[in-house]
Design a protein around this motif. Structure first.
Motif, PDB file in Angstrom:
ATOM      1  N   ALA A 130       0.837  -1.211   0.000  1.00 52.16           N
ATOM      2  CA  ALA A 130       0.000   0.000   0.000  1.00 52.16           C
ATOM      3  C   ALA A 130       0.868   1.256   0.000  1.00 52.16           C
ATOM      4  O   ALA A 130       0.569   2.230  -0.697  1.00 52.16           O
ATOM      5  N   ILE A 131       1.970   1.226   0.777  1.00 53.92           N
ATOM      6  CA  ILE A 131       2.876   2.384   0.810  1.00 53.92           C
ATOM      7  C   ILE A 131       3.518   2.594  -0.556  1.00 53.92           C
ATOM      8  O   ILE A 131       3.603   3.720  -1.064  1.00 53.92           O
ATOM      9  N   LEU A 132       3.956   1.491  -1.187  1.00 50.30           N
ATOM     10  CA  LEU A 132       4.583   1.600  -2.515  1.00 50.30           C
ATOM     11  C   LEU A 132       3.637   2.249  -3.516  1.00 50.30           C
ATOM     12  O   LEU A 132       4.020   3.106  -4.311  1.00 50.30           O
ATOM     13  N   TYR A 133       2.377   1.842  -3.463  1.00 42.46           N
ATOM     14  CA  TYR A 133       1.407   2.416  -4.398  1.00 42.46           C
ATOM     15  C   TYR A 133       1.122   3.873  -4.091  1.00 42.46           C
ATOM     16  O   TYR A 133       0.870   4.670  -5.009  1.00 42.46           O
ATOM     17  N   LEU A 134       1.164   4.193  -2.792  1.00 44.70           N
ATOM     18  CA  LEU A 134       0.954   5.585  -2.410  1.00 44.70           C
ATOM     19  C   LEU A 134       2.042   6.460  -3.039  1.00 44.70           C
ATOM     20  O   LEU A 134       1.762   7.498  -3.657  1.00 44.70           O
ATOM     21  N   ILE A 135       3.295   6.017  -2.927  1.00 40.36           N
ATOM     22  CA  ILE A 135       4.416   6.766  -3.517  1.00 40.36           C
ATOM     23  C   ILE A 135       4.235   6.876  -5.026  1.00 40.36           C
ATOM     24  O   ILE A 135       4.386   7.935  -5.626  1.00 40.36           O
ATOM     25  N   LYS A 136       3.868   5.761  -5.642  1.00 39.20           N
ATOM     26  CA  LYS A 136       3.693   5.757  -7.093  1.00 39.20           C
ATOM     27  C   LYS A 136       2.603   6.757  -7.500  1.00 39.20           C
ATOM     28  O   LYS A 136       2.760   7.507  -8.461  1.00 39.20           O
ATOM     29  N   ASN A 157       3.453   0.624 -20.223  1.00 38.63           N
ATOM     30  CA  ASN A 157       3.745  -0.756 -20.601  1.00 38.63           C
ATOM     31  C   ASN A 157       5.098  -1.225 -20.078  1.00 38.63           C
ATOM     32  O   ASN A 157       5.395  -2.422 -20.105  1.00 38.63           O
ATOM     33  N   LEU A 158       5.906  -0.281 -19.608  1.00 40.85           N
ATOM     34  CA  LEU A 158       7.161  -0.664 -18.950  1.00 40.85           C
ATOM     35  C   LEU A 158       6.890  -1.525 -17.709  1.00 40.85           C
ATOM     36  O   LEU A 158       7.740  -2.306 -17.280  1.00 40.85           O
ATOM     37  N   ASN A 159       5.696  -1.358 -17.125  1.00 39.85           N
ATOM     38  CA  ASN A 159       5.282  -2.201 -15.986  1.00 39.85           C
ATOM     39  C   ASN A 159       5.468  -3.682 -16.284  1.00 39.85           C
ATOM     40  O   ASN A 159       5.783  -4.466 -15.396  1.00 39.85           O
ATOM     41  N   ILE A 160       5.179  -4.056 -17.525  1.00 39.72           N
ATOM     42  CA  ILE A 160       5.261  -5.473 -17.890  1.00 39.72           C
ATOM     43  C   ILE A 160       6.694  -5.966 -17.683  1.00 39.72           C
ATOM     44  O   ILE A 160       6.926  -6.997 -17.054  1.00 39.72           O
ATOM     45  N   TRP A 210      11.646   9.861 -18.552  1.00 39.67           N
ATOM     46  CA  TRP A 210      12.016   8.443 -18.622  1.00 39.67           C
ATOM     47  C   TRP A 210      12.353   7.908 -17.242  1.00 39.67           C
ATOM     48  O   TRP A 210      11.909   6.816 -16.861  1.00 39.67           O
ATOM     49  N   VAL A 211      13.151   8.676 -16.499  1.00 39.56           N
ATOM     50  CA  VAL A 211      13.552   8.228 -15.164  1.00 39.56           C
ATOM     51  C   VAL A 211      12.320   8.008 -14.295  1.00 39.56           C
ATOM     52  O   VAL A 211      12.161   6.964 -13.649  1.00 39.56           O
ATOM     53  N   ALA A 217       7.329   2.371 -12.870  1.00 33.22           N
ATOM     54  CA  ALA A 217       7.155   0.982 -13.303  1.00 33.22           C
ATOM     55  C   ALA A 217       7.763   0.036 -12.264  1.00 33.22           C
ATOM     56  O   ALA A 217       7.188  -1.010 -11.943  1.00 33.22           O
ATOM     57  N   LEU A 218       8.918   0.438 -11.715  1.00 37.19           N
ATOM     58  CA  LEU A 218       9.568  -0.417 -10.704  1.00 37.19           C
ATOM     59  C   LEU A 218       8.742  -0.478  -9.421  1.00 37.19           C
ATOM     60  O   LEU A 218       8.581  -1.545  -8.831  1.00 37.19           O
TER      61      LEU A 218
END
Lengths: 355, 355
Positions: A130-136, A157-160, A210-211, A217-218
Motif C-alpha cells: 500500500a505504501i509503494l502504491y501511495l508513492i507511485k 507498458n514498462l510495468n510489464i 524516462w527516469v 514501473a519499478l
C-alpha cells in the motif's frame, strides 16, 4: 486537491494496479469457498482448475472495468471524489472478505489457518504494498510535467518488463529463455495495440520523464511482486484472512488520502457527493477485480496477472467496437497477433527441469 | 506501356524478389571461388562460414539497394525504361557467372559439375521461376485498381507467410513450433515497423484486393521456394552453372517484356536512354543482390533469405536517419524489437531430432 483529475486517462489501464494497491481479496465468494472449499488456502489437485477460474475472472472483470469507464465517460462527466471512491473499494473488499470468512467458519469452524487474529510478525509486512502504491500515485502527479497523457499510456507498458524482472529477482522464480522472449513480446505487442497517431510523442520524452516512468514501473512491479511474496509466504493461511489484513491497510492509507486531499470537499458536500449508479457499478467492479488479483497472486503468480490484464485490454477494445462503434486499427491487429504468439510461447516455454 | 510507372513505390521492398525472378548467381567472385574453392558446389566444414558470408552480403546489398532508390528519388526523376534496366541486370549477372566459371575452369579444369553444357532434363525447370514472376508482375498492374500504394506495401508482408508455408509444403522441410511462431512474429514485426498514418487504408481493401494480394504472395513465395528446389536438387553442381542457366531465361523473358512494352520507346530513344550514374549503380547493385540471393538459396534457404531481407529493411531505415534525416517512429522501434525476438527464437527453436 481536486476531484477526479487524471482519473479518465489513468484508470483504463491502471485498473489492476489500483487494486493491488490495496491488495486483499475474497475468493469470488460462492464459486470458490462453497464448491471447492478444500482447496482454499493450499494447493490441491484442483489447483489448475482454480488457477484457470481466477485468471478468467480477473480478465473479465478488468475488461468490463475499462468498458464501464468508457460508458461512464459517455454518460457525461462525474464529480465524485476519487479518494472516497478508493476508500469505498477498500471497505467493500474488507466486507466481502469477512462475509467469506464467516461462511468458512460456519462450515469448517475456526482453525489456525482461518482465524482472523494474527501476529505482529505476520501482519508487519502487509502495509508495504500500500505504501509503494501511495508513492507511485504521488509521483503520478509530477510525471505529467514531463510526459503528456498519450505518451504516459505508452510508458506504462514498462510495468510489464519491470514485473518480469522483479519477479525473477525477488521471488527467484525462473523463466525460461523462451518465456523471457515472450515477455518482451507481450510488452511490445500491448504497446503496438495501443498505438495511435499521437503515440510518437513518447519519443520526445525528456530524460527526467524516462527516469520517473521507470521508477513508477519499478514501484508498481515491486508492489505486485511483494504482495505475491506476502501471500505465498504462508501457503496454508486462508486467503480471506490475508486479504482482510491487506485491505485494512488499504482503508487506512485511503483514509489518510481523503484527509490530506479532499477533507474540505467531503466536509462540505458529503462523502458520497456526486455518486451515480455507474459510480456504484465501478466501485463494485473494482472491488471484485481487486479480489481476483489477490486470488491470482495466491493460486497463480504475477506473470499470469500481467498476461490476464493484457488480454483484458485487447478484449475491451474488441467489445468496444460492438458497444460504442470504435474502430480497430491495423496496429491493434498486429499487436494482438504479437500478444497471442507471446501467450503461446509462454505456455510452451516452461523451464525444463534439467536446466 | 510507359516508362518507370510503379517503380518508385514498388522497388523498395520487392528488390529481392525481382532478383530471384531471374534467379541465377555468381559467387561474389573473388571471395568464394578463390579463397574457399573446395566448398563450391557441396557442403563442407566451412559451410557455416559460407552461409554467414552470403547472408551478410544479401543483407547489406538489399539495404544499400533501398538507399540507392531513396537517393535516386532525391536526385530527381529518372526516365529510363524499367524493362531495359531489368534486362541489363540479367545480362550483367550472366556475364559475372561466366567470369567466375572461367576462373574456376582455369584453376580446376572442366569437370562434370562445372561444365556449362547441360541436359534438357536439367534445364527444363529453369524457366519456371521466371514465368511465375512474369505472372506476378503482370498482376501488379491490376492490383492497384483495388489497393492503394501504402496498403500494397503492407500487404506485401504476406510474402513472408506464403514463403514459410510453401517452404514447408514443397521442400518438405520442417520448422519447429517455435520457428513457426517466430515466422508469424517476423511478418507482424515487419508490418509494424512500416506502419504510418495511412497504413489503416489496408483495412478497407476490398475482397478482390485481398484475393489478388494473396495470389501474388503465393506466386512470389512459390517462385522463391521453387528456385531453391532447382538449385538444391543437384548439390554438387557448380552454382555458377546453375545461375548461368537461370539468368539466360531471365534475359529471354525480359527481352520479351522490352518488345511487348517498350519497343517503340527503345527504337526511338535508344536502349540506354535516360540512364544516369545512379541507374548504373542500381543495376550493379541489383545484379550483385540477385547473385547473393542465389547463393543464399544454394548454401542456406528461403527462410534465411526472408530474415535477411527483413533485417535489410530495418537497416535501411536506420541508415536513412543519418543519410537523409528521416525520423524513426515508435512503431518502427516496436516492430524492430519484435523482429529481433523473432530472429532469436528462430535460432534457438531448431527442430529437435527426436521430433
Amino acid at each position: 486537491m481536486e476531484y477526479r483529475k487524471i482519473k479518465d486517462q489513468e484508470n483504463y489501464e491502471d485498473v489492476s494496479q489500483n487494486d493491488i494497491e490495496s491488495l486483499h481479496g475474497k475468493p469470488l465468494s460462492g464459486v470458490v469457498s462453497n464448491s471447492t472449499p478444500s482447496s482454499l488456502g493450499g494447493s490441491t489437485k484442483s489447483s489448475w482448475k482454480l488457477k484457470s477460474i481466477v485468471t478468467l475472472a480477473l480478465t473479465l472483470l478488468t475488461s468490463s472495468q475499462a468498458i464501464l469507464i468508457v460508458w461512464s465517460k459517455r454518460a457525461g462527466k462525474y464529480e465524485y471524489s476519487v479518494t472516497t471512491a478508493n476508500f469505498s473499494v477498500e471497505a467493500l473488499k474488507c466486507a466481502l472478505s469477512l462475509v467469506a470468512l464467516a461462511k468458512i467458519w460456519r462450515s469448517q469452524g475456526v482453525t489456525e489457518d482461518n482465524k482472523l487474529s494474527t501476529s505482529f510478525d505476520e501482519v508487519s509486512v502487509y502495509p508495504i504494498p500500500a505504501i509503494l502504491y501511495l508513492i507511485k500515485n504521488l509521483l503520478q502527479y509530477y510525471i505529467f510535467a514531463y510526459v503528456d497523457a498519450p505518451a504516459y499510456q505508452i510508458l506504462k507498458n514498462l510495468n510489464i518488463i519491470s514485473t518480469g524482472v522483479l519477479y525473477r529477482i525477488i521471488l527467484k522464480k525462473k523463466l525460461s529463455e523462451i518465456q523471457w522472449a515472450a515477455f518482451i513480446l507481450l510488452c511490445a505487442g500491448c504497446t503496438t495495440a495501443q498505438l495511435n497517431p499521437s503515440s510518437d510523442h513518447v519519443l520526445q520524452t525528456p530524460f527526467q520523464g524516462w527516469v520517473m516512468a521507470i521508477i513508477m514501473a519499478l514501484l508498481s512491479g515491486f508492489a505486485g511482486v511483494y504482495t505475491e511474496a506476502i501471500i505465498k509466504k504462508r501457503p496454508s493461511r486462508n486467503i480471506n484472512v490475508q486479504n482482510f489484513w491487506l485491505y485494512i491497510f488499504g482503508m487506512i492509507f485511503n483514509l489518510i488520502a481523503i484527509i490530506v486531499q479532499d477533507y474540505d470537499e467531503v466536509m462540505n458536500k458529503g462523502f458520497f457527493h456526486g455518486y451515480s449508479f455507474i459510480t456504484v457499478c465501478m466501485i463494485l467492479n473494482h472491488a471484485l477485480s481487486g479480489i481476483a488479483v489477490s486470488m491470482v497472486m495466491k493460486y497463480a503468480d504475477n506473470i499470469v496477472k500481467v498476461y490476464s490484464t493484457s488480454v483484458a485490454m485487447l478484449l475491451t477494445a474488441v467489445v468496444s467496437v460492438f458497444l460504442f462503434g470504435f474502430h480497430l486499427s491495423l496496429a491493434f491487429f498486429l499487436g494482438s497477433t504479437v500478444v497471442s504468439v507471446s501467450i503461446y510461447l509462454h505456455s510452451i516455454g516452461k523451464p525444463q527441469p534439467q536446466k
